[in-house]
Design a protein around this motif. Structure first.
Motif, mmCIF file in Angstrom:
data_model
loop_
_atom_site.group_PDB
_atom_site.id
_atom_site.type_symbol
_atom_site.label_atom_id
_atom_site.label_comp_id
_atom_site.label_asym_id
_atom_site.label_seq_id
_atom_site.Cartn_x
_atom_site.Cartn_y
_atom_site.Cartn_z
ATOM 1 N N PRO A 56 -49.453 -48.293 -11.013
ATOM 2 C CA PRO A 56 -48.380 -48.073 -11.984
ATOM 3 C C PRO A 56 -47.018 -48.344 -11.360
ATOM 4 C CG PRO A 56 -49.007 -45.987 -11.027
ATOM 5 C CD PRO A 56 -49.891 -47.029 -10.390
ATOM 6 N N ARG A 57 -46.025 -48.497 -12.192
ATOM 7 C CA ARG A 57 -44.650 -48.555 -11.701
ATOM 8 C C ARG A 57 -44.225 -47.127 -11.373
ATOM 9 N NH1 ARG A 57 -40.623 -50.740 -15.573
ATOM 10 N NH2 ARG A 57 -39.331 -50.812 -13.706
ATOM 11 N N ASN B 76 -42.151 -42.777 -15.259
ATOM 12 C CA ASN B 76 -43.609 -42.806 -15.168
ATOM 13 C C ASN B 76 -44.155 -41.623 -14.378
ATOM 14 O OD1 ASN B 76 -43.816 -45.095 -16.712
ATOM 15 N ND2 ASN B 76 -44.079 -46.489 -14.998
ATOM 16 N N SER C 112 -44.145 -38.792 -16.616
ATOM 17 C CA SER C 112 -45.223 -38.926 -17.593
ATOM 18 C C SER C 112 -46.550 -38.443 -17.002
ATOM 19 C CB SER C 112 -45.345 -40.389 -18.035
ATOM 20 O OG SER C 112 -46.450 -40.567 -18.899
#
Length: 281
Positions: free
Chosen positions: A202-203, A208, A211
């Motif tokens: 993932p970034r 993020n 999240s």
């Protein structure tokens, strides 16, 4: 959360110590032979002040003459000039003979964080992983090898695992390490760790990471506050500096009862190292 640490800026210079890693690790392993994981952790805590000297366990026979293992492959620090062939360097410390024991004068380890461990405290074998959440080989280990180690060795009380941060791939790596430490303050480090390594890379942006924290049920207000806490950043920097002083040439790197295993090796390599550590114990 995105400013670069002074410790991180020194990673290229300290990376030149790569050749010292095997010597340092073998010496530490020899000095701690005969100790339980709890005794070894207590010793590390007692010798964590800079400039201290780690004394050999008088019950063990210190052995600092073993030949280093063959250089394995794995991810390497950013800007490293020779990823597969670290340049030999003079060790940060050296064994000093006394009347009956050898003394190792080298980099003292930061205190162990129990929230970053899993497995039985009575396990005869300890695995310390130096990892980076942006490292593809760390991701491969987390997805393919670690679940097998868990079922065969952690769940059966043979191995205890510890994590140490080695965020050497830039600001995203540091940001993710700090976020994982913030998750650990809510007792959820390993859930956060597993979520970051699940699926594709993932970034590692603030959004993020937040999240992921929400998805595993963290208190987001506390998570954000802990990410801003300078003491959280300091423990990440402490692990990074320790790994650099050891001369670890990249990630993932593992100490199995103090002996180095580098890279996302096949499961058989971990099994061999674990069984060797059990026999030596």
């Amino acid at each position: 959360m995105t400013k670069e640490s002074p410790v991180a800026r020194r990673r290229v210079l300290l990376g030149s110590l790569a050749g010292a890693a095997v010597v340092a690790v073998l010496a530490v392993a020899a000095l701690n032979q005969g100790e339980t994981p709890e005794q070894a952790a207590a010793t590390a805590a007692e010798t964590a002040a800079p400039g201290t000297t780690a004394s050999a366990n008088p019950r063990a026979s210190a052995n600092v003459t073993d030949p280093p293992p063959a250089t394995p492959t794995g991810s390497t620090p950013a800007n490293a000039t020779s990823p597969a062939d670290p340049t030999p360097a003079t060790p940060a410390g050296s064994p000093t003979p006394t009347s009956s024991v050898k003394v190792w004068e080298g980099p003292p380890p930061p205190p162990v964080d129990a929230n970053l461990s899993k497995g039985s405290a009575q396990a005869p074998v300890t695995i310390v992983e130096f990892g980076d959440f942006k490292c593809p080989n760390c991701r491969r280990f987390a997805q393919r090898i670690e679940p097998e180690l868990k079922s065969r060795y952690l769940d059966t009380g043979i191995v205890r695992m510890f994590w140490r941060d080695y965020p050497i791939r830039g600001r995203d790596s540091v940001r993710a390490a700090v976020a994982a430490r913030a998750a650990s303050r809510q007792g959820r480090f390993w859930e956060f760790h597993d979520a970051l390594y699940a699926g594709e890379q993932p970034r590692l942006t603030d959004a993020n990471l937040r999240s992921v924290a929400a998805r595993i049920g963290l208190d987001l207000g506390r998570f954000d506050a802990d990410r801003r806490d300078e003491s959280v950043r300091q423990v990440v920097d402490g692990d990074l500096e320790f790994a650099l002083e050891l001369g670890l040439s990249g990630t993932p790197a593992f100490l199995i009862n103090g002996e180095l295993l580098f890279g996302a090796q096949p499961l058989a390599a971990f099994e061999k190292a674990i069984e060797k550590a059990r026999r030596a114990g």
